[in-house]
Enzyme design. Sequence first.
Site, PDB file in Angstrom:
ATOM      1  N   ASP A 321       0.829  -1.203   0.000  1.00 29.71           N
ATOM      2  CA  ASP A 321       0.000   0.000   0.000  1.00 29.71           C
ATOM      3  C   ASP A 321       0.866   1.257   0.000  1.00 29.71           C
ATOM      4  O   ASP A 321       1.981   1.254   0.528  1.00 29.71           O
ATOM      5  CB  ASP A 321      -0.895  -0.034   1.248  1.00 29.71           C
ATOM      6  N   GLU A 367       1.025  -0.280  -4.938  1.00 26.09           N
ATOM      7  CA  GLU A 367       0.163   0.824  -5.338  1.00 26.09           C
ATOM      8  C   GLU A 367       0.963   2.119  -5.350  1.00 26.09           C
ATOM      9  O   GLU A 367       1.319   2.642  -4.297  1.00 26.09           O
ATOM     10  CB  GLU A 367      -1.014   0.942  -4.356  1.00 26.09           C
TER      11      GLU A 367
END
Length: 616
Positions: A321, A367
């Site tokens: 993330d 990401e």
Amino acid sequence: MKKSKLLGVAALATALLSGTVGLCSGCSKTSDEGASLPFTWQNTNLYFVITDRFYNGDKSNDNSYGRPYKDSAGYTAGTFHGGDFKGLTQKLDYIRSLGVNAIWVSSPVEQAHGWVGGGPMGMYQYYAYHGYYGLDFTSIDANMGTVEEFRTFVNEAHKRGIRVLIDVVMNHSAYATLKDMCDLKFGETANGVDPCAEWMPNASAGETFHNRPVDARSYPSWDRWWGKDWIIFDAYGEPCGAEDGLDKCLAYLPDFKNTNPNANKVSLPQFLLDKWKTPNPKYDIPAAIPYRQGQMSVAQFQAHWIASWVEEFGIDGYRADTVKYVSKESWKLLKEYSVAALNKWREKNKGKDPAADWTDPFYMTGELWAFTTDPEDKSGFAKDGGFDSLIDFYFNPDGVNLNTCIMPDQSDWEKYGKLYGRLEGKVPLGNLTYISSHDTSLCRKKNMAKAALNFLLLPGSVQIFYGDETSRVNDMGGGIDMEQGIRSDMNFPKDVDNAKEWAANVATLSKEFSKDNEILAVWQKIGQFRLRNPAVGAGYQEKLSDGSYCRMFKDKAKGIDNAVVIHVGDAKQVEVGKCFSDGTKLQDAYSLKYYTVKDGKVEGDFNFAALLEIKR
């Protein structure tokens, strides 16, 4: 079809082009579970699940830590809905029927027990059902299940040839919540509010749930939380707002001080030391216990904690993330620890889990907001950060919106084929493309069968967001928040109990698909075709004279030599001579019919598409 590993280079190339070489040496062609199917991360068909919103397999854990299904304002938009690892395990055959060979699950670590204000107006209580508010990275979240239930999930996924990725959050900790302050005895509240009591905003005074009475000024009691050596937080003299970049707070989330993995050693936070005084084997990760002591840098503690999940369960990879908010050096440290952890797990679990015999490298995707493509790794995320791929935002780049996706078409096949397709080897930095996302929107076009064709056959790796295949709707979070509606509960077809039959012959040619949902059946057919054929995502692509596409891929180390021909639209014959020699027996994964190559073509009555592969 058997073949020798001793084929010479020229003979191997001839066999590949003629279609006489099938899948891979030693691979099972009849297994209904598929752990030995040919695999390459370059052909990943990944299924992303927010575990809490998928399927409730154990209602007894639904209210762990006192979390309610309906919050004190009467809403369910931001609460836990009951999905867990038992539920995921029960639905693995359904997931496998989609041709999925990897699953990304939301972070399983113990999350903040309490809530923060949800929605732009702070109307509801927002809990950490999505996994992005980590509290204790060495324990499993009780709402998701137990250590042994997670172990069972991973093992059952592996039996079906499904690699398991967990979401990894290194950038930030959870917000401080009243419930955590009550349970773990840290921090201060405003106006003497009891953190253990139910708090409701005073609407007449203009309060919302955003105004929860947490006093983040400098009090000694905050030192019992993470502490100034661990995070950026107002109470530690470094204001934490909504900023962008390394060593900054994203969306007011306390930022871990992990930019330099070789920074000064820190002591463990007092609230965790106190929590760990009472061991809980049901939820504590055994491999993480050694890292509940000592001193090291923040990044080193984090990397050891996260890698311990790999050592304990045989996790195959990560979805990382907020990649740009953590230094590449710290990501690379995590990758280093995780590679060693997977090797250790494989050695320990020979004969216990089929994945212990897999040779695929540990995989890390991430990401990086607004990233699209960088196959040559000019950004250095592979070389310097340890990433194997990054998520491609091109087809759904916007913020929270309804149906703003761009649907791939054949021109994108040609573009992505040139970027990522290889006859052998791989690009330095791969991609992972999606059309729907938990952060942007659900892609719902009028013709979702065509969406399946164009998306699932896109060169490179692809990621299905749970419910893409069943057109799961944005339920507006029960009518109050579009963003929460993106993560609505999974809508299974009525005949989902037949999933075992749907998944039984994915390694050869399934002929059983959902009858309740015809669009789902299309996703299943195309996904299974991709599953059996590494060339779909990884292979060199050549466009043929009739508009068909020949894709070819080989990996000598794994004995993979694979070729397919894809034709879009209706046709009476399809050119295949570039991939398959005359006399080769083929099967069409879409029509489920068999053909023999003659004069470089196959003749038949092809409708919508032809997905041609070696007959199995």
